[in-house]
Design a protein around this motif. Structure first.
Motif, PDB file in Angstrom:
ATOM      1  N   ASN A  74      -0.100   1.548   9.179  1.00 18.17           N
ATOM      2  CA  ASN A  74       0.981   2.470   9.530  1.00 18.17           C
ATOM      3  C   ASN A  74       0.874   2.935  10.981  1.00 18.17           C
ATOM      4  O   ASN A  74       1.842   2.911  11.732  1.00 18.17           O
ATOM      5  N   ARG A 128      -0.266  11.855   7.901  1.00 18.19           N
ATOM      6  CA  ARG A 128       1.073  11.485   8.358  1.00 18.19           C
ATOM      7  C   ARG A 128       1.220  11.751   9.848  1.00 18.19           C
ATOM      8  O   ARG A 128       0.516  12.585  10.411  1.00 18.19           O
ATOM      9  N   GLN A 137       4.634   7.940   6.383  1.00 17.04           N
ATOM     10  CA  GLN A 137       4.293   8.728   5.205  1.00 17.04           C
ATOM     11  C   GLN A 137       2.926   8.307   4.693  1.00 17.04           C
ATOM     12  O   GLN A 137       2.335   7.351   5.167  1.00 17.04           O
ATOM     13  N   ASP A 196       0.270   6.571   2.154  1.00 18.00           N
ATOM     14  CA  ASP A 196       0.267   5.359   1.336  1.00 18.00           C
ATOM     15  C   ASP A 196       0.027   5.738  -0.120  1.00 18.00           C
ATOM     16  O   ASP A 196      -0.825   6.580  -0.420  1.00 18.00           O
ATOM     17  N   THR A 237       4.121   2.183  -6.754  1.00 19.83           N
ATOM     18  CA  THR A 237       5.468   2.708  -6.485  1.00 19.83           C
ATOM     19  C   THR A 237       6.140   3.244  -7.751  1.00 19.83           C
ATOM     20  O   THR A 237       7.335   3.521  -7.738  1.00 19.83           O
ATOM     21  N   ASN A 263       5.910  -2.184   0.561  1.00 15.70           N
ATOM     22  CA  ASN A 263       6.244  -2.334   1.965  1.00 15.70           C
ATOM     23  C   ASN A 263       4.996  -2.549   2.811  1.00 15.70           C
ATOM     24  O   ASN A 263       3.931  -2.061   2.468  1.00 15.70           O
ATOM     25  N   ASN A 302       4.396  -1.254   5.628  1.00 17.24           N
ATOM     26  CA  ASN A 302       4.025   0.022   6.240  1.00 17.24           C
ATOM     27  C   ASN A 302       5.076   1.044   5.848  1.00 17.24           C
ATOM     28  O   ASN A 302       6.111   0.693   5.265  1.00 17.24           O
ATOM     29  N   THR A 303       4.798   2.309   6.186  1.00 20.18           N
ATOM     30  CA  THR A 303       5.727   3.366   5.790  1.00 20.18           C
ATOM     31  C   THR A 303       6.557   3.879   6.974  1.00 20.18           C
ATOM     32  O   THR A 303       7.226   4.906   6.849  1.00 20.18           O
ATOM     33  N   ARG A 332      13.841   0.860   8.505  1.00 26.15           N
ATOM     34  CA  ARG A 332      12.502   0.525   8.018  1.00 26.15           C
ATOM     35  C   ARG A 332      12.321  -0.982   8.025  1.00 26.15           C
ATOM     36  O   ARG A 332      13.286  -1.719   7.911  1.00 26.15           O
TER      37      ARG A 332
END
Lengths: 342, 342, 342, 342
Positions: free
Chosen positions: A130, A240, A253, A255, A259, D256, D258-259, D270
């Motif tokens: 990220n 974050r 955001q 991880d 989901t 995904n 990454n976020t 995104r």
């Protein structure tokens, strides 16, 4: 492909993690590991294909076959080991912080500069999928020129009392990662720091003149502003970042482990984000050591150097003064103080 | 049901918005409206069932049939109108800020206290569906005791130069809403303020000794910390809040005009959040005036009173000092200064 | 601006809702309302500025002052009312379904066609902010040519037994909205229908040869495929759509009452989506009647016409055959059957 | 810890992937690998510590030192290899589908049953972190009794022509994973299948009597319904599931990379979900082979057995009939047909 020989100093949690991530690499041989409790790790070392286990790190530093060392021992042993390793011409990967003592870190900078050995500071978060995607997007100019950076960095639960006592305090132990991420993403050094701190989680922090909750305001040399939110207790690992610039913003955001979402008459439910740094930064730890090995094998610059370690410690030092004296503190003031001591 | 008769003072954007929201209410009759450009609003007033249009607000204040007035005229006219309205025994809904002058606002507090009229300050955001849900969840103890509050409040684009000149500056014009939300959610007054501000969006702000970018750190009387992120230019309206407490956190995101997401080979796309305050706080404006009408009709306390207006102005005043003198400023210092003046 | 005079037939939940949405419009006057329980609505009608209340809809149909009528009475009364209203030259807004009887609906098509009155079918969902944004994005070609459509449409809880008995069944009562949305978004009529249905929520549905759970597969005339997921009990109102095309996909999610999220050691929590159609489609109901009024005032085509009502009923009819005979059914087969009857 | 010796048959993409995931396991030794292009993999095999490379799989099947084999060769070679391996008493991990021929798969079931060797079918998706979390939540009863299952399964782009030709068609090549996931999550066999299929992505599929787009409706033996959405071209890998039950629903979204989200004046952006199965199911492949090794080492049942392979093939077979004959097809019909052949 050139193969390099490694020695690991310190077989605690982080030392073992690096061994795990290094052992399968074809360009690497881990020859030796040292730990003051050498006997307790012999089986584990054998299982992982490490020939030598010693309780004396000098056996590693003085081994002419070893090209590079990983320093994963307690922070207060770093300076001594680094000094000897540099003299022996070893490349060094050193866990953060380099030292609890800015004077010591300045010496390290000097040794590394004059010797030409490679020295990487263990700021693993730069390698997070990220964080590195944010960096890329910033570089591509997607959000324009930097205006503000917001870093949220909270641990799930406070460490135990003994750890707190020897941690060096919230700024050096915890926020130091955030100081590095701030410099990394903003591509700028910090000019001024102001801290609002509090003991809200556990009074034990007050016993050691430490805090558990902080809002740290940064002013960067490029004119942009930043803020870091730290807490020792978020019940999950809260990591974050929000970059805000002239053309827009980029956020990341936490991880999540999955989901899945559950909807019932009582509302919607999701599992919490990944629990702590070993889970969240699992791949970042792998990429971090790979980047160091690459730099050694190919004789290229390391991606996080000794100065990066020093700069983060400077900010931590200014933060400590700000908290104590309840005023904004310029980094220049800390640097001048160091010069006067010397 | 008792029906109350209203007069509106000021028919600018916000005055017209309140008329729109009030006109359909069965418990309300809007009898009169005043504006310095009375002629330009006669048709609009007739279409909305308002009998009288005047260019003199005194016609409204002195009308014995009128129970309550809405003050939507420029801030520098507030004090005078309030003084007369209180003397005439009218209940008052007053747009924020009450005044540009803390001394004036203190007088208002005094007039309201001694007269017994109802006085509501126009902090509409408390009535936002997201903000009020956060408040509820905090009250229910879902996140425990307050530790930190994070308010992100950014406008889509800077106002025009003339507006900036007369706005009273970022703290009084823009952040004042955030100061109120901070007090509202934390259920605590503010003790100390520190500001890092910058002109990064448009140099025009510097011409008026104003800023366009700010990180405002708050220390609350209950010991918790807070931070407000302001910018005059986010390209959309960015209005988010995060409450962080001993048991967890509560966040709200921006409201979106729709939930559509488009996925193509180039990534995922969504529309931006609602553009600005008229869209985002549309329902909050309705609930705000309803709450005032209810308080008048049922003779119950208003939900946002004159002291709420005063407290937010105190924080704005401390913020201005902090920016100028580059140091944390205690609210008590501002209050003492006011006492000495008196 | 031309002002039109309206009569409302039927003052149940939906009739009252339309009155609520129509009454404030400057271009509209609601003159009369009829209901078999006329006495029970007199106060409510007066409060809403409606002069006449009658228990005989003919008083409305025969009133020469009335330009347009809203038919909100039970479905089995529609045909008769429509016939008289068309003869009287009234424009008609008619709730869905037009009738429980395809033969009747075909007559309506004929009456409307030959008379030239405007006839709008009450498919409110086309006016939903999410649905209409999807339509726009499809029109702009963002996801390319249509391949598949996925509609999820589930009620929070089953209606009561008496309602179920007279509802006409899941296809005509509930899925008919989804049939319309499918045609609307795919810009194509349906060619073939296959239904897998079940009674899983409540055995009472079986008593009336009805089902409570269905997966309805559609083949469109343009070659694309579609599927509708219906359930009478989702515990909240589940209204989502996914358009999948040659260049990507477009999805919409449920609308939520707020954006608050709570994180604690037990995971992350959000409130459920908006509870039911009155909340979710609140604005869509407003836009729907506005679109009809606009069409009447400006003499432009209505956005959802009688044929749209007929096409959805055709699909419902084919679905019923498919369920009964456990096979895919072509729309052409239903149309041919109708022709033979005539 | 008992150590088992493995042989790998087939060194294509999936064979190599399994080697990668198996090689570091302390309880495993990979002794041999066979491939018709043996010479081309010798270096790779040596690098991965595999002693023997052969172009004749019989060298592996007949090696008495080898405990278990992985069959990763083309589907049409499976039956012959399985027969010999079972005779030689080897445990078997076999890639899906077991065969293109239901008769052959029934024989495999018989051989496995009578011999007592372990046989695992390579349905890796059951081991995905999202899928397995859904399974857990279903088991815990979070969403109540099963009513509907929705599986979305779309590849980023169609395979090349030669692959399509030999793939066995969409049902056996692609949807077979979804059939297995459906049985796994619903904990029920399938009773009836109906397919709506189309060639919308590329006419090449029609050349081989194949389709590229499908909506597959399932009726489960437990009375619940299901639907699978397949496409050969979604531009990214679309792998989502929704379980809908009597008490609520459970959904999973795509994973995904990454976020990061970027907000500018042009909306929010995104990156797309993980590109394809090697990325999305990376960890699932690891857990899958671990589960097989565990079953062999500890002599416990495999988590996905030969019957699971058979059941998925039965559904695929019924789907093919449904597509051809344009009608719902009961699994029982396929099973009876097989019995008659025998």
């Amino acid at each position: 492909m050139r193969k390099i020989t490694l020695g690991i100093i310190g077989a605690g949690r982080i030392g073992k993690l690096h061994v795990e991530n290094l052992k399968g690499l074809p360009q690497v041989k881990i020859k030796s590991i040292s730990d003051i409790l050498a006997d307790s790790i012999r089986d584990w070392a054998a299982d992982n294909g490490i020939q030598n286990v010693t309780n004396n790190y000098k056996d590693i530093v003085n081994d002419p076959e070893i090209d590079a060392i990983f320093i994963c021992s307690p922070t207060d042993t770093h300076i001594e080991i680094i000094e000897e390793a540099v003299k022996a011409g070893k490349h060094i990967f050193c866990e953060k912080p380099i030292s609890f003592n800015l004077g010591g870190t300045i010496q390290v900078l000097e040794w590394v500069r004059s010797s030409g050995v490679k020295f990487q500071t263990g700021f693993n978060r730069r390698f997070d999928h990220n964080m590195s995607r944010v960096k890329e997007l910033i570089r591509e100019g997607k959000a324009g020129e930097p205006h503000m950076l917001k870093v949220t960095s909270r641990d799930p639960a406070p460490p135990h009392k003994e750890y707190i006592k020897n941690s060096g305090g919230l700024f050096v132990d915890m926020a130091i990662h955030d100081f590095d991420i701030a410099r990394f993403l903003m591509d700028s050094d910090v000019e001024e720091v102001y801290v609002q701190g509090a003991v809200l989680v556990d009074p034990v922090f007050a016993e050691f003149q430490d805090i558990d909750t902080a809002i740290i305001t940064l002013k960067f040399e490029n004119g942009a502003l930043g803020v870091i939110h730290n807490s020792r207790q978020a019940h999950y690992y809260d990591q974050r970042v929000e970059f805000f610039g002239s053309a827009g913003s980029i956020t990341i955001q936490n991880d999540n482990p999955n989901t899945a979402e559950v909807y019932t008459q009582n509302g919607a439910y999701r599992d919490n984000p990944l629990h702590f740094f070993l889970e969240r930064y699992k791949e970042a730890y792998v990429k971090e050591v790979l980047s160091f090995i690459d730099a050694v094998v190919n004789d290229t610059p390391v991606p996080v150097d000794a100065n990066d370690g020093y700069q983060a410690e400077l900010i931590a030092s200014a933060a400590a003064i700000s908290l104590r004296e309840r005023r904004p503190v310029r980094i220049e003031e800390v640097v001048s103080g160091l010069r006067q001591k010397v």
